[in-house]
Design a protein around this motif. Structure first.
Motif, PDB file in Angstrom:
ATOM      1  N   GLU A 143       0.809  -1.096  -0.015  1.00 20.05           N
ATOM      2  CA  GLU A 143       0.212   0.145  -0.045  1.00 20.05           C
ATOM      3  C   GLU A 143       0.962   1.405   0.043  1.00 20.05           C
ATOM      4  O   GLU A 143       1.863   1.416   0.706  1.00 20.05           O
ATOM      5  N   THR A 144       0.603   2.330  -1.122  1.00 18.10           N
ATOM      6  CA  THR A 144       1.476   3.340  -0.934  1.00 18.10           C
ATOM      7  C   THR A 144       0.669   4.558  -0.700  1.00 18.10           C
ATOM      8  O   THR A 144      -0.432   4.573  -0.806  1.00 18.10           O
ATOM      9  N   LEU A 145       1.449   5.634  -0.328  1.00 16.10           N
ATOM     10  CA  LEU A 145       0.890   7.023  -0.489  1.00 16.10           C
ATOM     11  C   LEU A 145       1.908   7.962  -0.990  1.00 16.10           C
ATOM     12  O   LEU A 145       3.162   7.978  -0.883  1.00 16.10           O
TER      13      LEU A 145
ATOM     14  N   LYS B  18      -0.066  13.995   7.231  1.00 10.85           N
ATOM     15  CA  LYS B  18      -0.387  13.105   6.229  1.00 10.85           C
ATOM     16  C   LYS B  18       0.711  11.904   6.210  1.00 10.85           C
ATOM     17  O   LYS B  18       0.371  10.738   6.152  1.00 10.85           O
TER      18      LYS B  18
ATOM     19  N   ALA C 149      -0.074   7.695   7.558  1.00 11.13           N
ATOM     20  CA  ALA C 149       0.457   6.470   6.507  1.00 11.13           C
ATOM     21  C   ALA C 149       1.539   5.621   7.045  1.00 11.13           C
ATOM     22  O   ALA C 149       1.208   4.348   6.963  1.00 11.13           O
TER      23      ALA C 149
ATOM     24  N   SER D   7       3.012  11.809  -2.103  1.00 15.54           N
ATOM     25  CA  SER D   7       2.613  13.169  -1.712  1.00 15.54           C
ATOM     26  C   SER D   7       4.041  13.786  -2.288  1.00 15.54           C
ATOM     27  O   SER D   7       4.755  13.542  -2.881  1.00 15.54           O
TER      28      SER D   7
ATOM     29  N   VAL E 104       5.436   5.198   1.959  1.00 10.97           N
ATOM     30  CA  VAL E 104       5.183   6.634   1.616  1.00 10.97           C
ATOM     31  C   VAL E 104       6.196   7.224   0.669  1.00 10.97           C
ATOM     32  O   VAL E 104       7.543   7.178   1.036  1.00 10.97           O
TER      33      VAL E 104
ATOM     34  N   LYS F 242       1.835   1.859   5.551  1.00  6.96           N
ATOM     35  CA  LYS F 242       2.144   2.256   4.122  1.00  6.96           C
ATOM     36  C   LYS F 242       3.833   2.422   3.511  1.00  6.96           C
ATOM     37  O   LYS F 242       4.600   2.939   4.329  1.00  6.96           O
TER      38      LYS F 242
END
Ligand SMILES: Nc1ncnc2c1ncn2[C@@H]1O[C@H](COP(=O)(O)OP(=O)(O)OP(=O)(O)O)[C@@H](O)[C@H]1O
Ligand SMILES: [Mg+2]
Length: 208
Positions: free
Chosen positions: A34-36, A82, A86, A38, A93, A91
């Motif tokens: 799972e990634t985020l 943020k 995460a 930004s 990031v 996640k």
């Protein structure tokens, strides 16, 4: 302790950060992470407002210490709102620019005292340093010509002289040398596919 993995992308204008980050996110998602994604400065509402002050008005001249503080303030808020949640959710990031941008641009290229820029930024991030920082290294003229060629909207920093961008690059090269555990240098003057492959390998080194 967070369960996720924090990766940042650094390099001068036009190096390819914003192009490669979404590709890497897709690659990792396909591998089941799972990634985020930004970016800085900005990424959350209040930090976007600070971004508008920093990069928006070409006429506005900001005091150099004000600039360091604003970048650090935006960084802090983005981190808290943020990035930390995460990472705590496990996640990966991927952040387009982080504190090393301040060290290279304000601390090295603009000539504000590096130790002071570090101090302000360490105050802002506390212990939240990335596990991996990918430095996309590219000759300055190539980066700038990519931007003009593709008519990306110019911001205030693009108008600074080429010497400034050369110092930014030198700053990153020194930072990478100082912290070889965290930093990986990717030659950005290769095809996008080659860049993507190299970046992915370096990130996989730190994925559990
Ligand atoms: N490996 C590559 N080869 C050729 N062109 C590239 C490559 N990587 C990116 N580009 C192109 O160069 C331009 C600048 O790339 P990008 O916006 O990703 O740079 P950036 O590092 O995010 O720059 P900035 O710091 O200004 O945001 C884009 O138009 C992109 O399509
Ligand atoms: Mg970008």
């Amino acid at each position: 302790m967070s369960r996720g993995t924090f990766v940042t992308f650094e390099g001068g204008e036009g190096a390819g950060k914003s192009t490669v980050v979404p590709k890497i996110a897709k690659d990792l998602e396909e591998k089941g992470y799972e990634t985020l994604v930004s970016r800085e400065p900005g990424g959350v509402a209040s930090a976007e407002q600070i971004r508008a002050i920093l990069l928006g008005d070409q006429e506005q001249i900001l005091d150099e210490y004000t600039e360091v503080l604003l970048f650090a303030a935006a960084r802090r808020q983005h981190l808290v709102e943020k990035i930390i949640p995460a990472l705590e959710a496990g996640k990966v990031v991927l952040c387009d620019r982080y504190l090393d941008s301040s060290l290279a641009y304000q601390g090295y290229a603009s000539g504000v005292d590096m130790e002071q820029v570090k101090m302000i930024n360490m105050f802002a991030v506390q212990h939240w340093l990335p596990e991996r920082t990918i430095f996309l290294d590219l000759p300055v003229e190539i980066g700038l010509s990519r931007i003009t060629k593709n008519a990306r909207e110019e911001n205030r920093l693009d108008q600074a002289g080429i010497d400034f961008h050369e110092r930014v690059r030198e700053g990153y090269q020194l930072l990478a040398k100082e912290d070889p555990e965290r930093y990986r240098i990717v030659q950005a003057n290769q095809s996008m596919e080659q860049v993507e492959k190299a970046v992915l390998q370096y990130i996989q080194e730190v994925l559990g």
